[in-house]
Scaffold this active site. Structure first.
Site, PDB file in Angstrom:
ATOM      1  N   CYS A   1      87.726  23.945  53.835  1.00 50.34           N
ATOM      2  CA  CYS A   1      87.224  23.878  52.454  1.00 50.34           C
ATOM      3  C   CYS A   1      88.433  23.897  51.514  1.00 50.34           C
ATOM      4  O   CYS A   1      89.572  23.901  51.944  1.00 50.34           O
ATOM      5  CB  CYS A   1      86.265  25.016  52.167  1.00 50.34           C
ATOM      6  SG  CYS A   1      87.062  26.585  51.842  1.00 50.34           S
TER       7      CYS A   1
ATOM      8  N   CYS B   1      82.821  33.163  55.950  1.00 48.73           N
ATOM      9  CA  CYS B   1      84.016  33.137  55.099  1.00 48.73           C
ATOM     10  C   CYS B   1      84.715  34.494  55.090  1.00 48.73           C
ATOM     11  O   CYS B   1      84.092  35.525  54.825  1.00 48.73           O
ATOM     12  CB  CYS B   1      83.646  32.736  53.666  1.00 48.73           C
ATOM     13  SG  CYS B   1      85.062  32.794  52.565  1.00 48.73           S
TER      14      CYS B   1
ATOM     15  N   GLN C   1      87.377  39.931  37.045  1.00 50.54           N
ATOM     16  CA  GLN C   1      88.386  39.715  38.101  1.00 50.54           C
ATOM     17  C   GLN C   1      87.733  39.791  39.476  1.00 50.54           C
ATOM     18  O   GLN C   1      86.865  40.628  39.704  1.00 50.54           O
ATOM     19  CB  GLN C   1      89.496  40.768  37.990  1.00 50.54           C
ATOM     20  CG  GLN C   1      90.277  40.730  36.688  1.00 50.54           C
ATOM     21  CD  GLN C   1      91.266  39.566  36.596  1.00 50.54           C
ATOM     22  OE1 GLN C   1      91.476  38.830  37.556  1.00 50.54           O
ATOM     23  NE2 GLN C   1      91.861  39.390  35.429  1.00 50.54           N
TER      24      GLN C   1
ATOM     25  N   TYR D   1      91.889  36.640  24.910  1.00 53.80           N
ATOM     26  CA  TYR D   1      91.235  36.203  26.153  1.00 53.80           C
ATOM     27  C   TYR D   1      90.708  37.449  26.873  1.00 53.80           C
ATOM     28  O   TYR D   1      91.033  37.695  28.031  1.00 53.80           O
ATOM     29  CB  TYR D   1      92.197  35.449  27.068  1.00 53.80           C
ATOM     30  CG  TYR D   1      92.955  34.305  26.434  1.00 53.80           C
ATOM     31  CD1 TYR D   1      92.423  33.010  26.438  1.00 53.80           C
ATOM     32  CD2 TYR D   1      94.204  34.509  25.831  1.00 53.80           C
ATOM     33  CE1 TYR D   1      93.126  31.956  25.869  1.00 53.80           C
ATOM     34  CE2 TYR D   1      94.912  33.463  25.266  1.00 53.80           C
ATOM     35  CZ  TYR D   1      94.372  32.189  25.283  1.00 53.80           C
ATOM     36  OH  TYR D   1      95.083  31.153  24.733  1.00 53.80           O
TER      37      TYR D   1
ATOM     38  N   GLU E   1      87.522  36.359  22.567  1.00 48.31           N
ATOM     39  CA  GLU E   1      87.114  35.687  23.799  1.00 48.31           C
ATOM     40  C   GLU E   1      86.135  34.577  23.418  1.00 48.31           C
ATOM     41  O   GLU E   1      85.362  34.706  22.480  1.00 48.31           O
ATOM     42  CB  GLU E   1      86.468  36.760  24.695  1.00 48.31           C
ATOM     43  CG  GLU E   1      85.480  36.307  25.734  1.00 48.31           C
ATOM     44  CD  GLU E   1      86.100  35.483  26.854  1.00 48.31           C
ATOM     45  OE1 GLU E   1      87.168  35.852  27.363  1.00 48.31           O
ATOM     46  OE2 GLU E   1      85.500  34.446  27.183  1.00 48.31           O
TER      47      GLU E   1
ATOM     48  N   ASP F   1      95.813  37.117  28.238  1.00 50.49           N
ATOM     49  CA  ASP F   1      95.444  36.866  29.651  1.00 50.49           C
ATOM     50  C   ASP F   1      94.696  35.531  29.710  1.00 50.49           C
ATOM     51  O   ASP F   1      93.491  35.497  29.953  1.00 50.49           O
ATOM     52  CB  ASP F   1      94.570  38.033  30.144  1.00 50.49           C
ATOM     53  CG  ASP F   1      94.202  37.912  31.619  1.00 50.49           C
ATOM     54  OD1 ASP F   1      94.662  36.960  32.282  1.00 50.49           O
ATOM     55  OD2 ASP F   1      93.451  38.768  32.107  1.00 50.49           O
TER      56      ASP F   1
ATOM     57  N   CYS G   1      97.653  33.652  35.424  1.00 51.88           N
ATOM     58  CA  CYS G   1      97.266  33.229  36.783  1.00 51.88           C
ATOM     59  C   CYS G   1      97.929  31.900  37.129  1.00 51.88           C
ATOM     60  O   CYS G   1      97.484  31.210  38.046  1.00 51.88           O
ATOM     61  CB  CYS G   1      95.745  33.155  36.916  1.00 51.88           C
ATOM     62  SG  CYS G   1      94.966  32.127  35.677  1.00 51.88           S
TER      63      CYS G   1
HETATM   64  N1  SAH Z   1      91.312  39.768  30.424  1.00 47.36           N
HETATM   65  C1  SAH Z   1      90.039  39.498  31.025  1.00 47.36           C
HETATM   66  C2  SAH Z   1      89.693  38.011  31.132  1.00 47.36           C
HETATM   67  C3  SAH Z   1      90.770  37.099  31.642  1.00 47.36           C
HETATM   68  S1  SAH Z   1      90.254  35.507  32.186  1.00 47.36           S
HETATM   69  C4  SAH Z   1      89.917  40.186  32.358  1.00 47.36           C
HETATM   70  O1  SAH Z   1      90.894  40.628  32.948  1.00 47.36           O
HETATM   71  O2  SAH Z   1      88.779  40.320  32.845  1.00 47.36           O
HETATM   72  C5  SAH Z   1      90.478  34.505  30.800  1.00 47.36           C
HETATM   73  C6  SAH Z   1      89.372  34.592  29.785  1.00 47.36           C
HETATM   74  O3  SAH Z   1      89.711  33.680  28.729  1.00 47.36           O
HETATM   75  C7  SAH Z   1      87.989  34.181  30.263  1.00 47.36           C
HETATM   76  O4  SAH Z   1      87.085  35.207  29.961  1.00 47.36           O
HETATM   77  C8  SAH Z   1      87.664  32.912  29.445  1.00 47.36           C
HETATM   78  O5  SAH Z   1      86.309  32.808  29.109  1.00 47.36           O
HETATM   79  C9  SAH Z   1      88.515  33.109  28.219  1.00 47.36           C
HETATM   80  N2  SAH Z   1      88.933  31.911  27.451  1.00 47.36           N
HETATM   81  C10 SAH Z   1      89.202  30.676  27.919  1.00 47.36           C
HETATM   82  N3  SAH Z   1      89.644  29.891  26.931  1.00 47.36           N
HETATM   83  C11 SAH Z   1      89.665  30.641  25.796  1.00 47.36           C
HETATM   84  C12 SAH Z   1      90.047  30.385  24.433  1.00 47.36           C
HETATM   85  N4  SAH Z   1      90.487  29.212  24.059  1.00 47.36           N
HETATM   86  N5  SAH Z   1      89.956  31.397  23.554  1.00 47.36           N
HETATM   87  C13 SAH Z   1      89.513  32.617  23.934  1.00 47.36           C
HETATM   88  N6  SAH Z   1      89.140  32.915  25.205  1.00 47.36           N
HETATM   89  C14 SAH Z   1      89.215  31.942  26.133  1.00 47.36           C
END
Ligand code: SAH
Length: 457
Positions: free
Chosen positions: A82, A164, A288, A317, A338, A386, A413
């Site tokens: 996969c 898996c 996460q 984010y 977010e 993030d 990431c």
């Molecule tokens: N810090 C959080 C989420 C990280 S993942 C944690 O650790 O759980 C990244 C996040 O960014 C996701 O929730 C996604 O929905 C959001 N995201 C993606 N593009 C965005 C944008 N342009 N503005 C704000 N948030 C965004």
């Protein structure tokens, strides 16, 4: 047209010695300096390779057999091909080394920050069965439902991938049960070509601490036939199922979930606990996927943020407010932003549920809200970002630089976009202090980093 000067031809069989690895974990061997990328080959190995593609400056090959094996080669736990775990033929030690090298290379070649310490990547003691979430496509074979990941570079479903080794075992069991119940009830699978049939995907998410289970059934149709019987049977088999959600996706698309979501049984959320904070997580919110490593990652992010009690902090984010609420325990005030409205409504609820009153959450694009905050006179002491794999938007980086916080913590990431953005932040007056890679996705080529920057003046 450019002259074709590859030293090998398509379909030719050659002997190759491998010296390196690509970002995806393919072996790299060279013929007179011309690199060939060969899946499933490791550095220091030698073998017979069939050339499958010969571009001008690089080519691709298929490993026919090995004549010399690396001591780092291990028997893969899973033989399904996969799109998921491309690194299973490498020892975990080699996987960690490969990721460490990639981060170091990105810091050197893209960010031009070779002097910045990249700490040794934090790996897992047991790098199997860590994932708390699966989104699995549903298909049909000989009139029976099948569930499994798509084969690499295709939409052919590999039948019944519930062995898996990346997901936790409960998830595999739940997927198997949903398939078997839906089969018995005669629910049809979605057919991508004809855009017909009902069940498209099954999503299962678990709470590590609470053991809560959420099941999301994604259908093309507005109705999910026999939903009551399905729920009854499923909740009888799995008492930890706390939420069953029906999502409707009637579009021809690779995006898994559609706009409409209905709770068909139980809560809109499941809960999980990280440290001393409880989080409600709804179907569409990001959370996460590797619980033990999440705690490690967040602890490092908080250590780097070094929050003082008088600090104003932005968490961009922010998802369901996970990092924000840990920051809020130490700061004067936290602002989270977010893009997913459901995640922000979870974040607000999570603040309330945990008695946290100094965190405010906003729905929107971080790249639009941040400049707006700046225009409103919000000048944070610390900013945490993030972003998804594509990294930070340029407008957001500009706003961060204009806000002049004393410190930035960047959780990423994707090492390439992290390095690109660090260069911009460095040129904007910030100095990168440390990078800490954390292996959030063992057996896959994905790499997570947390990075600490201080304002230069
Ligand atoms: N810090 C959080 C989420 C990280 S993942 C944690 O650790 O759980 C990244 C996040 O960014 C996701 O929730 C996604 O929905 C959001 N995201 C993606 N593009 C965005 C944008 N342009 N503005 C704000 N948030 C965004």
């Amino acid at each position: 047209m450019a002259k074709h000067n590859a030293p090998v031809k398509k379909n030719e069989t050659i002997s190759l010695r491998f010296e390196d690895l690509t970002h995806e974990g393919s072996g790299v061997g060279k013929v007179n300096g011309y690199p060939l990328f060969v899946p499933n080959a490791l550095p220091e190995e030698e073998g017979e390779v069939k050339v499958v593609k010969a571009n001008k400056n690089f080519g691709f090959g298929k490993l026919l057999h090995l004549t010399k094996e690396s001591p780092e080669r291990v028997e893969p736990v899973c033989h399904d091909h996969c799109n998921g775990c491309g690194l299973q033929h490498m020892s975990y030690q080699l996987q960690l080394e490969m990721k460490q090298n990639q981060v170091q290379n990105a810091m050197k070649k893209v960010a031009h920050l070779e002097h910045v310490p990249v700490h040794p990547i934090i790996g897992m003691d047991d790098p199997l069965h860590y994932r708390n979430k699966v989104q699995i496509p549903v298909g049909e074979k000989n009139g029976e439902l099948i569930t499994g990941f798509y084969q690499k570079r295709s939409h052919r479903i590999i039948e019944n991938t519930e062995t898996c080794s990346t997901h936790n075992e409960v998830i595999n069991e739940v997927v198997k049960a949903v398939r078997s119940i839906a089969n018995r009830l005669g629910i049809s699978a979605y057919n991508e070509e004809k855009h017909s049939g009902v069940l498209r995907h099954i999503m299962v998410r678990t709470g590590e601490e609470t053991k809560d289970i959420m099941v999301v059934l994604v259908t093309r149709t507005n109705e999910l036939p026999h939903k009551d019987e399905l729920v009854e049977e499923l909740t009888k088999q799995f008492p930890h199922v706390k939420s069953v959600v029906h999502n409707i996706n009637d579009k021809r698309t690779n995006v898994i979930m559609g706009k409409k979501t209905k709770v068909i049984w139980g809560d809109e959320y499941i809960y999980d606990k990280i440290g001393d904070i409880t989080f409600a997580i709804s179907a569409k919110s990001f959370y996460q996927v590797n619980p033990p490593q999440t705690k490690t990652l967040y602890d490092k992010a908080l250590e780097y943020a070094a929050i003082d009690s008088g600090d104003i902090v932005i968490d961009a984010y922010c998802g369901i407010g996970t990092i924000s609420l840990f920051l809020a325990q130490k700061a004067k005030k936290v602002y989270g932003v977010e893009i997913v409205p459901e995640a922000i409504s979870d974040a607000k609820m999570n603040a309330k549920k945990n008695g946290i009153t100094n965190a405010e959450f906003y729905v929107g694009e971080a790249e639009k809200i941040m400049p707006w905050w700046k225009a409103q006179g919000l000048n944070p002491d610390v900013i945490v970002v993030d972003p998804p794999r594509k990294g930070c938007d340029e407008e957001l980086l500009k706003a961060m630089i204009a806000m002049q916080p004393k410190r930035i913590v960047y959780v990423s990431c994707n090492p390439s976009t992290l390095a690109r953005d660090l260069r911009i932040l460095e040129d904007g007056g910030f100095a990168t202090q440390e990078v800490q890679p954390v292996d959030m996705f063992p057996n896959t080529p994905h790499i997570e980093n947390v990075c600490w920057l201080e304002r230069k003046l």
